[in-house]
Design a protein around this motif. Sequence first.
Motif, mmCIF file in Angstrom:
data_model
loop_
_atom_site.group_PDB
_atom_site.id
_atom_site.type_symbol
_atom_site.label_atom_id
_atom_site.label_comp_id
_atom_site.label_asym_id
_atom_site.label_seq_id
_atom_site.Cartn_x
_atom_site.Cartn_y
_atom_site.Cartn_z
ATOM 1 N N ASP A 239 38.106 26.554 -7.065
ATOM 2 C CA ASP A 239 37.838 27.907 -6.592
ATOM 3 C C ASP A 239 37.064 27.770 -5.285
ATOM 4 O O ASP A 239 35.878 27.460 -5.278
ATOM 5 N N THR B 237 40.373 31.272 -10.409
ATOM 6 C CA THR B 237 38.986 31.599 -10.717
ATOM 7 C C THR B 237 38.794 31.562 -12.228
ATOM 8 O O THR B 237 39.764 31.458 -12.988
ATOM 9 N N TYR B 238 37.554 31.709 -12.677
ATOM 10 C CA TYR B 238 37.280 31.750 -14.110
ATOM 11 C C TYR B 238 38.063 32.877 -14.776
ATOM 12 O O TYR B 238 38.702 32.679 -15.814
ATOM 13 N N GLU B 239 38.037 34.049 -14.183
ATOM 14 C CA GLU B 239 38.731 35.200 -14.755
ATOM 15 C C GLU B 239 40.234 34.947 -14.869
ATOM 16 O O GLU B 239 40.869 35.315 -15.854
ATOM 17 N N GLN B 240 40.811 34.301 -13.870
ATOM 18 C CA GLN B 240 42.238 33.990 -13.899
ATOM 19 C C GLN B 240 42.551 32.932 -14.958
ATOM 20 O O GLN B 240 43.592 33.013 -15.622
ATOM 21 N N VAL C 59 40.945 32.534 -17.783
ATOM 22 C CA VAL C 59 40.880 33.241 -19.060
ATOM 23 C C VAL C 59 42.141 34.080 -19.247
ATOM 24 O O VAL C 59 42.739 34.082 -20.332
ATOM 25 N N LYS C 60 42.559 34.763 -18.205
ATOM 26 C CA LYS C 60 43.767 35.596 -18.282
ATOM 27 C C LYS C 60 44.994 34.746 -18.624
ATOM 28 O O LYS C 60 45.865 35.175 -19.369
ATOM 29 N N TYR D 125 41.891 28.212 -22.249
ATOM 30 C CA TYR D 125 40.607 27.947 -22.875
ATOM 31 C C TYR D 125 40.813 27.627 -24.350
ATOM 32 O O TYR D 125 41.856 27.846 -24.919
#
Length: 162
Positions: free
Chosen positions: A57, A88-91, A93-94, A98
């Motif tokens: 990132d 990114t972290y959000e991507q 997770v999406k 994980y």
Amino acid sequence: MYFVLCVLVVFLTSACANGVTSSGSQNELSEPYRLALDELISTDTALNENIEYISLDFDKELPLEDSDKQSIERYLHNKFNVKIYNLTYEQLVKEELYDQGGTTLKGILLKIEKQEQSDNKNSITIEVTKYRSNQGALSAKVTLTYQDGQWKIVNKIPTSES
């Protein structure tokens, strides 16, 4: 005469090619970033166990060209033999990359937060973060200098660890 001219052209072409290659590699902007990321990855190696990927990132304000980013990606892929993402972290997770109910990533997220160029163009400080979970993350400010034709880490200050 023709032979001497051909030899001279070959000699000059080879000298120019060598000069371009060595000066380009010496000043390659991706090198200090690779070293800073490598230093952080080698810290707390337990976070690296069984990783399936590395996600990079990059802060949008960094003075990195796409070719620099690709060089960093190739380096990490070759060294760790895992898939490289630019998420990114959000991507992550999406994309469901994980484990354990969404609390631990299947890989590590490396974030280059920012860089500070000193007045001396041969010195740079890069802030980097390595994240695997809320209980597995660390960040540091890594200072590098360009000496004897290569970038070297001269200081690493941990800024957070969990």
